[in-house]
Design an enzyme around this catalytic site. Structure first.
Site, PDB file in Angstrom:
ATOM      1  N   HIS A 290       0.851  -1.215   0.000  1.00 53.38           N
ATOM      2  CA  HIS A 290       0.000   0.000   0.000  1.00 53.38           C
ATOM      3  C   HIS A 290       0.879   1.255   0.000  1.00 53.38           C
ATOM      4  CE1 HIS A 290      -2.942   3.071   1.173  1.00 53.38           C
ATOM      5  NE2 HIS A 290      -2.029   3.466   2.048  1.00 53.38           N
TER       6      HIS A 290
ATOM      7  N   SER B 249      -3.799   1.405  -4.846  1.00 54.04           N
ATOM      8  CA  SER B 249      -3.187   0.139  -4.377  1.00 54.04           C
ATOM      9  C   SER B 249      -4.245  -0.935  -4.144  1.00 54.04           C
ATOM     10  CB  SER B 249      -2.412   0.391  -3.077  1.00 54.04           C
ATOM     11  OG  SER B 249      -3.301   0.871  -2.077  1.00 54.04           O
TER      12      SER B 249
ATOM     13  N   HIS C 170       1.599   5.227  -2.362  1.00 56.15           N
ATOM     14  CA  HIS C 170       2.001   6.592  -1.984  1.00 56.15           C
ATOM     15  C   HIS C 170       3.273   7.106  -2.669  1.00 56.15           C
ATOM     16  CE1 HIS C 170      -0.857   7.508   1.225  1.00 56.15           C
ATOM     17  NE2 HIS C 170      -0.719   6.270   1.676  1.00 56.15           N
TER      18      HIS C 170
ATOM     19  N   GLU D   8      -5.235   9.781   0.245  1.00 50.73           N
ATOM     20  CA  GLU D   8      -5.626   8.356   0.249  1.00 50.73           C
ATOM     21  C   GLU D   8      -6.662   8.038  -0.820  1.00 50.73           C
ATOM     22  OE1 GLU D   8      -3.196   6.701   3.387  1.00 50.73           O
ATOM     23  OE2 GLU D   8      -4.136   6.038   1.566  1.00 50.73           O
TER      24      GLU D   8
END
Ligand code: HBI
Ligand code: FE
Length: 288
Positions: free
Chosen positions: A143, A208, A148, A189
């Site tokens: 993730h 993700s 990110h 996010e």
């Protein structure tokens, strides 16, 4: 040097004990990437996750993310090992002055904001087990790395994330962490961006996720609203299901410019306004 043992942070509804070994973390909650600890199964899990997710991106992920993904150090065809943070940092420092640092998992707000304000992004260094292949509540290395890190190679987005960290430290002093964490949630996010006249994902939680990428960009179920500081900060979110509301921007400069102002008056106004449920639909709002 004996590190003072740091108290694990567990966020949201997950009542499970923390997954990571927080005894490895220093006072700033960071720890060296424990590369030797990865098993062949861990590398295989990372390879399978990367391969599946990279195939889903065309037409769903924003242009900047797709362009930056190879910066993780592996061209899409030959991803076979979990990358070394030092290798990524060689490129990332040159690109935007950011670096990724290992953490054992979720960390408290103030250490988190402090790292972002210093252009350090915390990356969990353990990976999910094979039976969690399709879904894991806590952020694992896939993730954090896949979701990110690529956009930290984009200068405008990278500057926004640092400003977010600085704003977070201010919010902490004003008792406004919850409101500010909603801005993080609905941009970094789960943010959407309009490109080529269509929706594209830029949020790490979407990028993700095998299931949410299609849902966020194309499903008719969730509502999509133009990003608005007060509306976004009033809107609660869920951590263990697809989002019911997404907020949309037109470009990353919008994020950076929005965080130029001091949020103190915004927090004061929010105190007079009721919070909104994740699926709240207000009559006068224009859904996109
Ligand atoms: N810790 N490691 C890690 N990664 C995150 O994304 C993270 C965190 N702690 C707090 C947090 N995110 C959110 O509460 C932010 O909104 C502050
Ligand atoms: Fe995340």
């Amino acid at each position: 040097m004996a590190t003072e043992s740091v108290v694990p942070a567990v966020y949201g509804a997950s009542d499970r004990p923390p997954r990571g070994d927080y005894s490895r973390a220093g006072a700033d909650y960071t720890c060296p990437q424990n590369y030797a600890a990865y098993t062949e199964q861990d590398h295989e899990t990372y390879r399978r996750l990367f391969e599946r997710q990279a195939k889903l991106l065309p037409g769903l992920a924003c242009d900047e993310f797709i362009a930056a993904l190879p910066s993780l150090g592996q061209n899409l065809g030959a991803v076979d090992r979990i990358p070394r943070f030092d290798d990524i940092n060689e490129r990332l420092l040159k690109a935007t002055g950011w670096q990724i640092v290992g953490v054992p998992g979720l960390i408290p707000e103030v250490p988190f904001f402090t790292l972002l304000a210093n252009r350090k992004f915390p990356v969990t260094d353990w990976i999910r087990s094979p039976h969690e292949f399709d879904y894991i509540v806590e952020p694992d290395i896939f993730h954090d790395l896949f979701g990110h890190v690529p956009l930290l190679f984009n200068p405008v987005f990278a500057d926004y994330v640092q400003r977010y960290g600085e704003g977070g430290l201010k919010a902490e002093s004003l008792g406004a962490c919850e409101q500010l964490s909603r801005l993080y949630w609905y941009t970094i996010e789960f943010g959407l961006i309009r490109q080529h006249g269509a929706m594209r994902a830029y949020g790490a939680g979407i990028l993700s996720s095998a299931g949410e990428l299609q849902h966020a960009v194309n499903s008719r179920e969730p509502q999509r609203l133009a990003l608005n500081l007060e509306r976004t900060m009033r809107t609660r979110y869920k951590i263990d299901s697809f989002q019911q509301t997404y907020f949309v921007i037109d470009n990353f400069e919008q994020l950076f410019d929005m965080t130029a102002a001091d949020f103190t008056p915004v927090y004061q106004r929010l105190e007079q306004l009721p919070e909104l449920a994740a699926d709240a639909r207000l009559s006068q709002e224009q859904t996109l």
